[in-house]
Motif scaffolding. Structure first.
Motif, PDB file in Angstrom:
ATOM      1  N   SER A   1       0.952  -1.990  11.961  1.00 36.41           N
ATOM      2  CA  SER A   1       1.500  -0.811  11.303  1.00 36.41           C
ATOM      3  C   SER A   1       0.485  -0.168  10.362  1.00 36.41           C
ATOM      4  O   SER A   1       0.633   0.973   9.975  1.00 36.41           O
ATOM      5  CB  SER A   1       2.782  -1.170  10.547  1.00 36.41           C
TER       6      SER A   1
ATOM      7  N   VAL B   1      -2.082   6.020  13.672  1.00 38.46           N
ATOM      8  CA  VAL B   1      -1.691   6.591  14.949  1.00 38.46           C
ATOM      9  C   VAL B   1      -2.410   7.918  15.096  1.00 38.46           C
ATOM     10  O   VAL B   1      -2.292   8.794  14.251  1.00 38.46           O
ATOM     11  CB  VAL B   1      -0.161   6.801  15.001  1.00 38.46           C
TER      12      VAL B   1
ATOM     13  N   ILE C   1       7.585  11.508  12.414  1.00 41.06           N
ATOM     14  CA  ILE C   1       7.585  10.322  11.560  1.00 41.06           C
ATOM     15  C   ILE C   1       9.029   9.980  11.226  1.00 41.06           C
ATOM     16  O   ILE C   1       9.773  10.815  10.701  1.00 41.06           O
ATOM     17  CB  ILE C   1       6.765  10.571  10.279  1.00 41.06           C
TER      18      ILE C   1
ATOM     19  N   ALA D   1       7.511   5.568   9.450  1.00 44.39           N
ATOM     20  CA  ALA D   1       6.995   4.970  10.683  1.00 44.39           C
ATOM     21  C   ALA D   1       6.631   6.063  11.672  1.00 44.39           C
ATOM     22  O   ALA D   1       7.513   6.803  12.096  1.00 44.39           O
ATOM     23  CB  ALA D   1       8.035   4.033  11.297  1.00 44.39           C
ATOM     24  N   PRO D   2       5.400   6.210  12.057  1.00 44.33           N
ATOM     25  CA  PRO D   2       4.259   5.458  11.526  1.00 44.33           C
ATOM     26  C   PRO D   2       3.932   5.893  10.097  1.00 44.33           C
ATOM     27  O   PRO D   2       4.192   7.035   9.736  1.00 44.33           O
ATOM     28  CB  PRO D   2       3.118   5.832  12.485  1.00 44.33           C
TER      29      PRO D   2
ATOM     30  N   THR E   1       0.792   5.579   8.788  1.00 49.69           N
ATOM     31  CA  THR E   1      -0.577   6.091   8.730  1.00 49.69           C
ATOM     32  C   THR E   1      -0.863   6.866  10.000  1.00 49.69           C
ATOM     33  O   THR E   1      -0.716   6.334  11.109  1.00 49.69           O
ATOM     34  CB  THR E   1      -1.587   4.937   8.583  1.00 49.69           C
ATOM     35  N   ILE E   2      -1.239   8.124   9.828  1.00 52.53           N
ATOM     36  CA  ILE E   2      -1.545   8.940  10.994  1.00 52.53           C
ATOM     37  C   ILE E   2      -2.936   9.536  10.831  1.00 52.53           C
ATOM     38  O   ILE E   2      -3.412   9.734   9.714  1.00 52.53           O
ATOM     39  CB  ILE E   2      -0.503  10.059  11.214  1.00 52.53           C
TER      40      ILE E   2
END
Ligand SMILES: [Cu+2]
Length: 121
Positions: free
Chosen positions: A29, A33, A41, A48-49, A51-52
């Protein structure tokens, strides 16, 4: 007695499996992404996610979908992009950003308790 040992062993393996899953899950996680044009999200007990990764100078649509009734998550703040949005329950709220510079830009809930991160490359 034999059965007891088998059960204890199985529980032991289960525990190891759980620990592995827990740490692997954490690691997975924390991986960013990569986003093409758009991403959704999910907002439920966090992001979630969380971190993009976006591309610099490319317009990207980020949609927040909140299914968590906690008022803690009802606002999302992207201070670096001067965005503060109210997230109604079970609705898609989209924002468009075009990152102008590379770096890491956090986004948080209105109370700065839940955190996410936008990485721009
Ligand atoms: Cu909060």
């Amino acid at each position: 007695m034999e059965l007891d040992k088998i059960i204890v062993s199985l529980l032991g393996f289960g525990g190891i499996g759980f620990i592995g899953w827990f740490f692997f899950g954490k690691k997975a996680s924390s991986n960013a992404v990569e986003v093409g044009d758009a991403i959704t999200i999910q907002v439920s007990g966090g992001y979630a996610p969380a971190t993009i990764q976006l591309q610099k100078d490319k317009k990207t649509t980020i949609t927040f979908h909140r299914t968590d009734p906690s008022s803690c998550l009802e606002e999302v703040v992207l201070s670096d992009f001067k965005i503060r949005k109210f997230l109604p329950l079970n609705k898609d709220i989209s924002i468009e950003i075009t990152p102008q510079k590379a770096g890491e830009f956090p986004f948080v809930c209105g109370m700065n308790m839940f955190h996410g991160k936008i990485i721009v490359k």
